[in-house]
Design a protein around this motif. Structure first.
Motif, PDB file in Angstrom:
ATOM      1  N   MET A   1     -14.242 108.836  40.714  1.00 53.02           N
ATOM      2  CA  MET A   1     -13.896 108.370  39.596  1.00 53.02           C
ATOM      3  C   MET A   1     -14.747 106.986  39.489  1.00 53.02           C
ATOM      4  N   ARG A   2     -14.982 106.701  38.409  1.00 52.58           N
ATOM      5  CA  ARG A   2     -15.824 105.065  37.945  1.00 52.58           C
ATOM      6  C   ARG A   2     -14.858 104.578  36.955  1.00 52.58           C
ATOM      7  N   ARG A   3     -14.612 103.150  37.388  1.00 51.18           N
ATOM      8  CA  ARG A   3     -13.680 102.285  36.423  1.00 51.18           C
ATOM      9  C   ARG A   3     -14.664 101.102  36.223  1.00 51.18           C
ATOM     10  N   PHE A   4     -14.194 100.594  35.030  1.00 53.97           N
ATOM     11  CA  PHE A   4     -14.906  99.444  34.444  1.00 53.97           C
ATOM     12  C   PHE A   4     -14.098  98.447  35.136  1.00 53.97           C
ATOM     13  N   HIS A   5     -14.682  97.305  35.622  1.00 57.95           N
ATOM     14  CA  HIS A   5     -13.950  96.144  36.100  1.00 57.95           C
ATOM     15  C   HIS A   5     -14.247  95.063  35.293  1.00 57.95           C
ATOM     16  N   ILE A   6     -13.190  94.342  34.939  1.00 49.98           N
ATOM     17  CA  ILE A   6     -13.267  92.906  34.386  1.00 49.98           C
ATOM     18  C   ILE A   6     -12.527  91.915  35.083  1.00 49.98           C
ATOM     19  N   ALA A   7     -12.968  90.866  35.120  1.00 50.50           N
ATOM     20  CA  ALA A   7     -12.224  89.705  36.142  1.00 50.50           C
ATOM     21  C   ALA A   7     -12.133  88.348  35.338  1.00 50.50           C
ATOM     22  N   LEU A  24      -1.503  96.657  29.394  1.00 48.41           N
ATOM     23  CA  LEU A  24      -2.083  97.726  29.992  1.00 48.41           C
ATOM     24  C   LEU A  24      -0.980  99.138  30.140  1.00 48.41           C
ATOM     25  N   GLY A  25       0.139  98.815  30.211  1.00 43.72           N
ATOM     26  CA  GLY A  25       1.201  99.922  30.381  1.00 43.72           C
ATOM     27  C   GLY A  25       1.440 100.070  32.024  1.00 43.72           C
ATOM     28  N   VAL A  26       0.827  99.034  32.899  1.00 41.90           N
ATOM     29  CA  VAL A  26       1.136  99.403  34.174  1.00 41.90           C
ATOM     30  C   VAL A  26       1.296  98.181  34.924  1.00 41.90           C
ATOM     31  N   GLU A  27       1.993  98.189  35.951  1.00 39.81           N
ATOM     32  CA  GLU A  27       2.426  96.867  36.973  1.00 39.81           C
ATOM     33  C   GLU A  27       1.097  96.757  37.687  1.00 39.81           C
ATOM     34  N   LEU A  38      -4.185  92.568  40.674  1.00 42.35           N
ATOM     35  CA  LEU A  38      -5.111  93.523  40.147  1.00 42.35           C
ATOM     36  C   LEU A  38      -4.408  94.679  39.534  1.00 42.35           C
ATOM     37  N   PHE A  39      -4.954  95.110  38.602  1.00 45.12           N
ATOM     38  CA  PHE A  39      -4.416  96.238  37.872  1.00 45.12           C
ATOM     39  C   PHE A  39      -5.533  97.495  37.807  1.00 45.12           C
ATOM     40  N   ARG A  40      -5.059  98.586  37.995  1.00 44.50           N
ATOM     41  CA  ARG A  40      -5.653  99.838  37.839  1.00 44.50           C
ATOM     42  C   ARG A  40      -4.993 100.772  37.000  1.00 44.50           C
ATOM     43  N   THR A  41      -5.883 101.194  36.123  1.00 43.01           N
ATOM     44  CA  THR A  41      -5.523 102.061  35.278  1.00 43.01           C
ATOM     45  C   THR A  41      -6.595 103.273  35.275  1.00 43.01           C
TER      46      THR A  41
END
Length: 106
Positions: A1-7, A24-27, A38-41
């Motif tokens: 899987m590939r996720r875009f990263h923003i900091a 984001l709808g996540v903890e 850090l959040f991952r969707t």
């Protein structure tokens, strides 16, 4: 899987965690109190650092990629830093950079 990263840099970590959790709808998957979250969707790897003097500023961009080996960083033609890393490499780097006080969800 590939996720875009923003900091991003934020003024207050706790207020930002509450705001971005709603957006984001996540903890967060990892938190270093008073420093980092850090959040991952499914599509996004989003990190925030408490840096009041830089609040609202982009820190860097990149990709979290399962196929990546190690942790690399380059700059684009506009001077923006781009990172490339695997989820495991990022998970290992968090305590290396921020100390052992990492709280992990899940």
């Amino acid at each position: 899987m590939r996720r875009f990263h923003i900091a991003l840099a934020v003024a207050d970590l706790q207020d930002s965690i509450a705001d971005y959790s709603r957006r984001l709808g996540v903890e967060p998957t990892a938190v270093v109190p008073r420093k980092y979250a850090l959040f991952r969707t499914d599509q996004l790897n989003f990190s925030i650092n408490q840096m009041p003097e830089r609040a609202g500023q982009l820190r860097h961009l990149g990709f979290e990629d399962d196929a990546a080996s190690g942790f690399s960083s380059t700059h684009d033609v506009n001077g923006i830093e781009w990172e490339l890393f695997s989820p495991a490499d990022q998970d290992a780097k968090i305590p290396e950079v921020y100390g052992k006080e990492v709280i992990r969800a899940g």
